[in-house]
Write an enzyme that holds these catalytic residues in place. Structure first.
Site, mmCIF file in Angstrom:
data_model
loop_
_atom_site.group_PDB
_atom_site.id
_atom_site.type_symbol
_atom_site.label_atom_id
_atom_site.label_comp_id
_atom_site.label_asym_id
_atom_site.label_seq_id
_atom_site.Cartn_x
_atom_site.Cartn_y
_atom_site.Cartn_z
ATOM 1 N N HIS A 6 -116.613 -7.108 -16.689
ATOM 2 C CA HIS A 6 -115.333 -6.497 -16.347
ATOM 3 C C HIS A 6 -114.677 -7.212 -15.163
ATOM 4 O O HIS A 6 -115.247 -7.270 -14.084
ATOM 5 C CB HIS A 6 -115.573 -5.025 -16.002
ATOM 6 N N GLU A 32 -113.945 -10.277 -19.172
ATOM 7 C CA GLU A 32 -112.655 -9.606 -19.379
ATOM 8 C C GLU A 32 -111.718 -9.929 -18.237
ATOM 9 O O GLU A 32 -112.135 -9.930 -17.060
ATOM 10 C CB GLU A 32 -112.871 -8.089 -19.481
ATOM 11 N N HIS A 47 -104.736 -7.572 -12.237
ATOM 12 C CA HIS A 47 -104.789 -6.225 -12.804
ATOM 13 C C HIS A 47 -103.559 -5.408 -12.451
ATOM 14 O O HIS A 47 -102.920 -4.805 -13.320
ATOM 15 C CB HIS A 47 -106.047 -5.492 -12.323
ATOM 16 N N LYS A 101 -101.489 -6.449 -19.973
ATOM 17 C CA LYS A 101 -101.090 -5.343 -19.100
ATOM 18 C C LYS A 101 -99.613 -4.992 -19.220
ATOM 19 O O LYS A 101 -99.201 -3.933 -18.733
ATOM 20 C CB LYS A 101 -101.395 -5.703 -17.636
ATOM 21 N N ASP A 213 -119.287 -3.858 -14.631
ATOM 22 C CA ASP A 213 -118.876 -4.602 -13.443
ATOM 23 C C ASP A 213 -119.950 -5.584 -12.985
ATOM 24 O O ASP A 213 -119.676 -6.465 -12.169
ATOM 25 C CB ASP A 213 -118.578 -3.630 -12.290
#
Length: 232
Positions: A6, A32, A47, A101, A213
């Site tokens: 992640h 990712e 992000h 996103k 993570d």
């Protein structure tokens, strides 16, 4: 099952940075990344809509050019990477899960990813129309729709998009969801798993992808002698 790092390996290094991605690539099957567009239309790995939380800059990503964006430190002394930078980093054994996103960025993303082996790629999003656009642009690339809340029929929007997978948050994930997804020909990729308890729950469910993570930590758990007796 396959492991997804992640934002690279954000438990170990600052998220979505080159160091986090390299760490993730050591142990994950895929890393990712989150993609947004700069003012001049370049896909960058970020992000948030703003620079404030993860860099020493501030303001909207969409209001800065790539040249301006790359003046900021995203962590560990590295600039914010572009999607192309990540593609250039890839090891042969590690693929990329690209999260869109922002609606409207599909063509820019697909124009880069079209140069790569579709078997090493996933493209995912919270936005059904983004997944539908990706399926038109790159029909051979696997896609997934992310779900973060409970709903009466989580599969209806996934089937509408033509996606290959559903990506439920761990608090909405159930064994029944996996069973039904597989019945409908869909993969299940659940996020974000960071404890042995979460690992065990997913291991016994038959889910296809595990997002974490700390991919090296999860890989060590999967490979431990105790887990070798479990069919994973």
């Amino acid at each position: 099952m396959f492991i997804v790092g992640h934002r690279g390996a954000q438990a170990i290094h600052p998220e979505n940075t080159v160091t986090a991605l390299k760490e993730g690539m050591r142990c994950a099957d895929f890393v990712e990344i989150d993609i947004r567009l700069t003012k001049d239309g370049i896909p960058v790995v970020m992000h948030d809509a703003t620079l404030d939380r993860t860099t020493d800059g501030s303001g909207l990503v969409s209001e800065k050019t790539l040249r301006e964006i790359q003046q900021f430190d995203a962590g560990d002394g590295h600039p914010i990477p572009t999607l192309q930078d990540v593609c250039d980093l890839r090891l042969p054994s590690c693929g990329i899960v690209t999260e869109i996103k922002e609606s409207g960025s599909e063509e820019a993303v697909c124009s880069i990813l079209c140069e790569y082996d579709p078997d090493s790629l996933w493209i995912v999003s919270f936005y059904p129309e983004s997944i539908r656009a990706v399926k038109r642009l790159l029909p051979r690339v696997k896609t997934g729709l992310i779900c973060s809340t409970d709903c009466d029929d989580p599969f209806a929007p996934v089937l509408y998009t033509g996606a290959d997978a559903i990506l439920p948050r761990t608090n909405t994930f159930t064994q029944e969801m996996v069973t039904e997804a597989h019945r409908q020909g869909l993969s299940v990729i659940t996020w974000t798993l960071n404890t042995p308890e979460a690992y065990q729950k997913v291991a016994s469910s038959g889910a296809d992808g595990w997002v974490t993570d700390d991919p090296c930590g999860l890989r060590a758990w999967v490979n431990s002698p105790k887990q070798n007796s479990i069919r994973i």
